[in-house]
Design a protein around this motif. Structure first.
Motif, PDB file in Angstrom:
ATOM      1  N   VAL A 179       0.855  -1.181   0.000  1.00  0.00           N
ATOM      2  CA  VAL A 179       0.000   0.000   0.000  1.00  0.00           C
ATOM      3  C   VAL A 179       0.891   1.231   0.000  1.00  0.00           C
ATOM      4  O   VAL A 179       1.699   1.417   0.916  1.00  0.00           O
ATOM      5  CB  VAL A 179      -0.943   0.010   1.215  1.00  0.00           C
ATOM      6  CG1 VAL A 179      -1.721   1.316   1.287  1.00  0.00           C
ATOM      7  CG2 VAL A 179      -1.906  -1.170   1.131  1.00  0.00           C
ATOM      8  N   TYR A 180       0.759   2.051  -1.036  1.00  0.00           N
ATOM      9  CA  TYR A 180       1.580   3.259  -1.167  1.00  0.00           C
ATOM     10  C   TYR A 180       0.866   4.401  -0.455  1.00  0.00           C
ATOM     11  O   TYR A 180      -0.126   4.914  -0.920  1.00  0.00           O
ATOM     12  CB  TYR A 180       1.781   3.613  -2.644  1.00  0.00           C
ATOM     13  CG  TYR A 180       3.030   4.427  -2.931  1.00  0.00           C
ATOM     14  CD1 TYR A 180       3.233   5.667  -2.350  1.00  0.00           C
ATOM     15  CD2 TYR A 180       4.002   3.946  -3.796  1.00  0.00           C
ATOM     16  CE1 TYR A 180       4.366   6.410  -2.612  1.00  0.00           C
ATOM     17  CE2 TYR A 180       5.157   4.679  -4.068  1.00  0.00           C
ATOM     18  CZ  TYR A 180       5.330   5.912  -3.471  1.00  0.00           C
ATOM     19  OH  TYR A 180       6.455   6.645  -3.725  1.00  0.00           O
ATOM     20  N   ILE A 213       4.407   1.617   1.688  1.00  0.00           N
ATOM     21  CA  ILE A 213       5.481   2.416   1.084  1.00  0.00           C
ATOM     22  C   ILE A 213       5.128   3.880   1.325  1.00  0.00           C
ATOM     23  O   ILE A 213       3.968   4.276   1.126  1.00  0.00           O
ATOM     24  CB  ILE A 213       5.595   2.142  -0.429  1.00  0.00           C
ATOM     25  CG1 ILE A 213       6.181   0.754  -0.671  1.00  0.00           C
ATOM     26  CG2 ILE A 213       6.451   3.198  -1.115  1.00  0.00           C
ATOM     27  CD1 ILE A 213       7.659   0.636  -0.335  1.00  0.00           C
ATOM     28  N   ASP A 214       6.093   4.678   1.740  1.00  0.00           N
ATOM     29  CA  ASP A 214       5.815   6.089   1.960  1.00  0.00           C
ATOM     30  C   ASP A 214       7.032   6.916   1.584  1.00  0.00           C
ATOM     31  O   ASP A 214       8.172   6.465   1.719  1.00  0.00           O
ATOM     32  CB  ASP A 214       5.447   6.346   3.421  1.00  0.00           C
ATOM     33  CG  ASP A 214       4.662   7.642   3.594  1.00  0.00           C
ATOM     34  OD1 ASP A 214       3.416   7.576   3.613  1.00  0.00           O
ATOM     35  OD2 ASP A 214       5.289   8.710   3.684  1.00  0.00           O
ATOM     36  N   LYS A 224      10.917   9.561   4.641  1.00  0.00           N
ATOM     37  CA  LYS A 224      11.980   8.661   5.087  1.00  0.00           C
ATOM     38  C   LYS A 224      11.966   8.449   6.597  1.00  0.00           C
ATOM     39  O   LYS A 224      12.441   7.421   7.107  1.00  0.00           O
ATOM     40  CB  LYS A 224      13.345   9.204   4.643  1.00  0.00           C
ATOM     41  CG  LYS A 224      14.467   8.171   4.749  1.00  0.00           C
ATOM     42  CD  LYS A 224      15.744   8.667   4.102  1.00  0.00           C
ATOM     43  CE  LYS A 224      16.818   7.562   4.153  1.00  0.00           C
ATOM     44  NZ  LYS A 224      18.066   7.995   3.495  1.00  0.00           N
ATOM     45  N   ARG A 225      11.411   9.407   7.354  1.00  0.00           N
ATOM     46  CA  ARG A 225      11.368   9.279   8.805  1.00  0.00           C
ATOM     47  C   ARG A 225      10.496   8.121   9.261  1.00  0.00           C
ATOM     48  O   ARG A 225      10.644   7.617  10.378  1.00  0.00           O
ATOM     49  CB  ARG A 225      10.846  10.581   9.424  1.00  0.00           C
ATOM     50  CG  ARG A 225      11.767  11.789   9.219  1.00  0.00           C
ATOM     51  CD  ARG A 225      11.093  13.059   9.676  1.00  0.00           C
ATOM     52  NE  ARG A 225       9.884  13.329   8.895  1.00  0.00           N
ATOM     53  CZ  ARG A 225       9.072  14.363   9.128  1.00  0.00           C
ATOM     54  NH1 ARG A 225       9.345  15.218  10.089  1.00  0.00           N
ATOM     55  NH2 ARG A 225       8.001  14.540   8.369  1.00  0.00           N
ATOM     56  N   LEU A 226       9.568   7.680   8.405  1.00  0.00           N
ATOM     57  CA  LEU A 226       8.678   6.572   8.764  1.00  0.00           C
ATOM     58  C   LEU A 226       9.285   5.204   8.483  1.00  0.00           C
ATOM     59  O   LEU A 226       8.725   4.180   8.886  1.00  0.00           O
ATOM     60  CB  LEU A 226       7.357   6.695   8.000  1.00  0.00           C
ATOM     61  CG  LEU A 226       6.509   7.942   8.287  1.00  0.00           C
ATOM     62  CD1 LEU A 226       5.256   7.933   7.416  1.00  0.00           C
ATOM     63  CD2 LEU A 226       6.131   8.016   9.761  1.00  0.00           C
ATOM     64  N   ASP A 227      10.431   5.171   7.795  1.00  0.00           N
ATOM     65  CA  ASP A 227      11.034   3.895   7.413  1.00  0.00           C
ATOM     66  C   ASP A 227      11.322   3.038   8.644  1.00  0.00           C
ATOM     67  O   ASP A 227      11.947   3.507   9.608  1.00  0.00           O
ATOM     68  CB  ASP A 227      12.335   4.141   6.646  1.00  0.00           C
ATOM     69  CG  ASP A 227      12.939   2.842   6.121  1.00  0.00           C
ATOM     70  OD1 ASP A 227      12.200   2.050   5.513  1.00  0.00           O
ATOM     71  OD2 ASP A 227      14.154   2.622   6.347  1.00  0.00           O
ATOM     72  N   ILE A 283      11.855   0.774  -2.681  1.00  0.00           N
ATOM     73  CA  ILE A 283      10.728   0.029  -3.251  1.00  0.00           C
ATOM     74  C   ILE A 283      11.183  -1.128  -4.125  1.00  0.00           C
ATOM     75  O   ILE A 283      10.564  -2.197  -4.137  1.00  0.00           O
ATOM     76  CB  ILE A 283       9.787   0.978  -4.038  1.00  0.00           C
ATOM     77  CG1 ILE A 283       8.487   0.246  -4.393  1.00  0.00           C
ATOM     78  CG2 ILE A 283      10.468   1.543  -5.287  1.00  0.00           C
ATOM     79  CD1 ILE A 283       7.400   1.164  -4.874  1.00  0.00           C
ATOM     80  N   ARG A 284      12.264  -0.968  -4.865  1.00  0.00           N
ATOM     81  CA  ARG A 284      12.751  -2.065  -5.701  1.00  0.00           C
ATOM     82  C   ARG A 284      13.093  -3.286  -4.847  1.00  0.00           C
ATOM     83  O   ARG A 284      12.671  -4.402  -5.156  1.00  0.00           O
ATOM     84  CB  ARG A 284      13.980  -1.625  -6.497  1.00  0.00           C
ATOM     85  CG  ARG A 284      14.596  -2.754  -7.345  1.00  0.00           C
ATOM     86  CD  ARG A 284      15.855  -2.299  -8.057  1.00  0.00           C
ATOM     87  NE  ARG A 284      15.561  -1.258  -9.024  1.00  0.00           N
ATOM     88  CZ  ARG A 284      15.119  -1.509 -10.247  1.00  0.00           C
ATOM     89  NH1 ARG A 284      14.921  -2.755 -10.654  1.00  0.00           N
ATOM     90  NH2 ARG A 284      14.871  -0.516 -11.075  1.00  0.00           N
ATOM     91  N   GLU A 285      13.837  -3.071  -3.765  1.00  0.00           N
ATOM     92  CA  GLU A 285      14.223  -4.179  -2.902  1.00  0.00           C
ATOM     93  C   GLU A 285      13.001  -4.859  -2.285  1.00  0.00           C
ATOM     94  O   GLU A 285      12.937  -6.086  -2.196  1.00  0.00           O
ATOM     95  CB  GLU A 285      15.153  -3.688  -1.786  1.00  0.00           C
ATOM     96  CG  GLU A 285      16.532  -3.248  -2.259  1.00  0.00           C
ATOM     97  CD  GLU A 285      16.562  -1.788  -2.721  1.00  0.00           C
ATOM     98  OE1 GLU A 285      15.481  -1.233  -3.011  1.00  0.00           O
ATOM     99  OE2 GLU A 285      17.673  -1.221  -2.795  1.00  0.00           O
ATOM    100  N   VAL A 286      12.015  -4.059  -1.866  1.00  0.00           N
ATOM    101  CA  VAL A 286      10.815  -4.625  -1.241  1.00  0.00           C
ATOM    102  C   VAL A 286      10.025  -5.457  -2.246  1.00  0.00           C
ATOM    103  O   VAL A 286       9.581  -6.580  -1.944  1.00  0.00           O
ATOM    104  CB  VAL A 286       9.931  -3.500  -0.659  1.00  0.00           C
ATOM    105  CG1 VAL A 286       8.635  -4.084  -0.085  1.00  0.00           C
ATOM    106  CG2 VAL A 286      10.686  -2.731   0.415  1.00  0.00           C
ATOM    107  N   ILE A 287       9.828  -4.929  -3.462  1.00  0.00           N
ATOM    108  CA  ILE A 287       9.062  -5.654  -4.486  1.00  0.00           C
ATOM    109  C   ILE A 287       9.747  -6.971  -4.829  1.00  0.00           C
ATOM    110  O   ILE A 287       9.094  -8.020  -4.951  1.00  0.00           O
ATOM    111  CB  ILE A 287       8.894  -4.776  -5.739  1.00  0.00           C
ATOM    112  CG1 ILE A 287       7.899  -3.645  -5.449  1.00  0.00           C
ATOM    113  CG2 ILE A 287       8.414  -5.602  -6.930  1.00  0.00           C
ATOM    114  CD1 ILE A 287       7.732  -2.654  -6.581  1.00  0.00           C
TER     115      ILE A 287
END
Length: 637
Positions: A158-159, A184-185, A188-191, A206-210
């Motif tokens: 969910v983006y 995905i957001d 960067k503070r939410l990472d 996002i590439r690594e997560v996908i």
């Protein structure tokens, strides 16, 4: 999971709703007794299974529980959808329950019962009930539901980690064929943080997560962002083999609550990234507020949207003129429902079934309804059909326009606005030529009219109209292809229907008479690129020489009769600007009235298609039907 347990759960799932509620009620009574026993035993320091104090607590607790849980709707919730909403309901219920128990045992007091039981027992009871709901949901959905589902599991990202994203994830939890990977957001503070157990990833990863989690779908839960921002996100997702869907704007989501039913495929406006301009309220109201307005072609794509906006702006009455019975019925019902729901009953809506080419019928309409403004949207617009039926197109688009203009002129209407098209510019097809002829009729009447302001608004393709390529491509992709193009180099201008209608109304508000207004359509879109993007954002790949193992092939079928590779918006050069940044103005030549009227008379009486096209070429000198055949032959070769 044990087979006997699965069988028992299957039987429970098949029970009537009242039977399920009875089982849950019985469970709550058992948990109430258990909570009372635990609380009392903890308070006095020894395990006591039953005594007068426990009986006194239950004597108050049981009727209080039944009353509070019934009133607050605890038993209306469905376990498989348990989430923050159910917990919120339980919290409300136990606040009321706790107040009742506190009054009974802390403030009033009962002999033999420690006063602290008024607080301790509700706390333990809440913990047990909440745990039972969460456990039931886990068993029904995560264990039983997913084990029973034998299809493909979608891995969802969910983006957007905002309110809309969280509500969407809560809705997705109950779906057996969906596994939520996380959020995905762009912040960067939410990472690395977690929302209700689901991790938030920065968009830079996002590439690594996908790749790591084999993500199949990305859902855009960003209802407040601009189209430009949405397009940038979509462009970044094109390289991945994932299906991309989105939520509509927040104002289009009922009550502001997001659910799985709100998810929709990406629209082309999500891909264009063009932001609508805030309308000029003064221009919107000039030809509409407090006036009697007639819209011809009221049931069509543009006509119906004009009607919607005219009702919202505040016309005195709206006359809907259309030759299609079903289209007229549909738009009339929609507008009446809107007026009823929004307290707009002071607007009179009048459906009129008829043709713009019927001179006597038009005279009756204008005489009966004291019309102030006309928006003329009625026309045959489908290029190949018009090419195959030129006489009917001429009768409807040219003669119909003349009769409507003449009726408006005789009735001393204040404003007449023609809906034109980019295909009227140096036309190579009959449809475009008939629309350019219609423009010339208005230009000629503007010369002689002292009262009626005649103006034309010219624009390109509107998204979602009948015949639009977007729904066609979507159907072809869902069917497994191929996606068909008339030519790989073909380009078109695009605009949303609501934006086009609003600009038409505002252009009419600027008219003095005789203007050809041209809407700023932005940059032309290459249709082949649009097809590729739609395929990629459906989680599929294009099959071509570079990728022979792709999913969907794009094929060329050749230009259709009368079709251009490129559309234009101006015959002349250097359009003039207006007070509106999206509306330009062109002053273009036209035939004098004497020649025009003779050609119109000849066209009206002509019944031979070839002769009619020759007359049309005289009426529209820049119309070159032979050039169309030559261009199409070269392009298809």
């Amino acid at each position: 999971m044990n087979a006997s347990i699965i069988q028992l759960l299957e039987r429970a799932m098949d029970l009537h709703r009242w039977q399920k509620q009875a089982i849950v009620f019985a469970m709550d009574m058992v948990l109430l007794i258990l909570a009372t026993w635990i609380a009392y035993s903890l308070r006095i320091g020894i395990w006591v299974y039953w005594n007068q104090a426990i009986a006194s607590i239950l004597l108050v607790g049981i009727p209080l529980t039944i009353t509070v849980f019934t009133v607050t709707g605890v038993y209306q919730a469905i376990f498989r959808y348990a989430g923050s909403g159910m917990i919120a309901t339980l919290i409300r219920s136990f606040l009321i329950y706790g107040i009742g128990m506190s009054i009974a045992f802390i403030f009033i007091g009962v002999s033999g019962v420690p006063r602290t039981m008024g607080a301790l027992q509700p706390i333990i009871f809440f913990m047990l009930v909440a745990s039972s709901r969460i456990m039931a949901r886990y068993v029904l959905v995560d264990l039983f539901g997913r084990r029973q589902f034998d299809g493909n599991i979608k891995h969802i990202l969910v983006y957007g980690a905002g309110d809309a994203g969280q509500q969407l994830v809560n809705s997705l939890r109950s779906e057996h064929d969906i596994k939520v990977i996380g959020y995905i957001d762009d912040d960067k503070r939410l990472d690395g943080q977690k929302l209700d157990g689901d991790r938030v990833y920065w968009s830079g990863y996002i590439r690594e997560v996908i790749e790591r989690y084999a993500v199949t779908d990305v859902l855009l839960a960003l209802p407040r962002i601009s189209r430009k921002k949405r397009r940038n996100i979509v462009d970044g997702l094109r390289e991945f083999k994932v299906t991309v869907k989105t939520l509509p704007k927040l104002r289009d989501i009922v009550g502001g609550n997001v659910s799985i039913s709100d998810i929709r495929p990406l629209d082309i406006e999500d891909l264009l990234g063009r932001e609508p301009v805030t309308p000029n309220e003064l221009l919107l109201g000039r030809t509409i507020v407090g006036k009697n307005v007639l819209v011809s072609g009221a049931g069509g794509s543009i006509g119906s949207e004009l009607c919607r906006q005219i009702v919202k702006i505040g016309a005195k009455s709206l006359i809907l003129l259309d030759i299609s019975e079903f289209s007229l019925y549909s738009i009339e019902k929609e507008l009446r429902d809107y007026c009823a729901d929004n307290q707009r009953m002071n607007i009179t809506i009048i459906p009129v079934l008829g043709s713009v080419a019927d001179k006597l019928r038009l005279a009756e309409i204008f005489k009966s309804h004291d019309i102030d403004t006309v928006y003329h949207a009625a026309a045959y617009k489908h290029v190949p059909l018009v090419e195959a039926n030129p006489l009917e197109a001429i009768r409807n688009n040219i003669i119909g326009t003349f009769e409507l203009v003449n009726a408006a002129y005789d009735a001393r209407v204040t404003d007449f606005i023609l809906i034109s098209t980019d295909k009227a510019v140096r036309p190579t097809n009959v449809m475009g030529a008939t629309k350019r002829a219609a423009e010339q009729i208005l230009q000629s009447f503007a010369d002689i009219s002292k009262i009626t302001r005649f103006s034309m608004v010219r624009f390109g393709n509107v998204l979602g109209s009948s015949g639009s390529v977007v729904p066609l491509f979507r159907r072809q992709i869902e069917a497994g292809g191929p996606v068909t193009l008339t030519h790989k180099d073909i380009t078109r201008y695009f605009m949303t229907i609501p934006e086009a209608a609003a600009l038409v109304i505002q252009a009419g508000g600027m008219a003095k008479s005789g203007e050809v207004f041209v809407l700023d359509m932005g940059k032309p879109v290459r249709i082949e690129k649009l097809a590729r993007t739609m395929i990629q954002l459906s989680g599929l790949t294009v099959r071509d020489p570079d990728n022979p193992d792709g999913d969907i092939e794009i094929t060329e079928v050749g230009l259709r009769p009368g079709e251009k590779l490129y559309e234009e918006l101006l015959i002349g050069e250097q359009p003039k600007t207006t007070k509106h940044e999206r509306i330009m103005m062109a002053h273009e030549g036209y035939l004098d009235w004497n020649k025009l009227s003779k050609l119109l008379h000849s066209l009206d009486n002509c019944r031979i298609p070839e002769d009619a096209i020759n007359l049309l070429q005289e009426l529209v000198p820049e119309f070159d039907h032979r050039r169309d055949n030559l261009v199409r032959k070269r392009a298809n070769d």
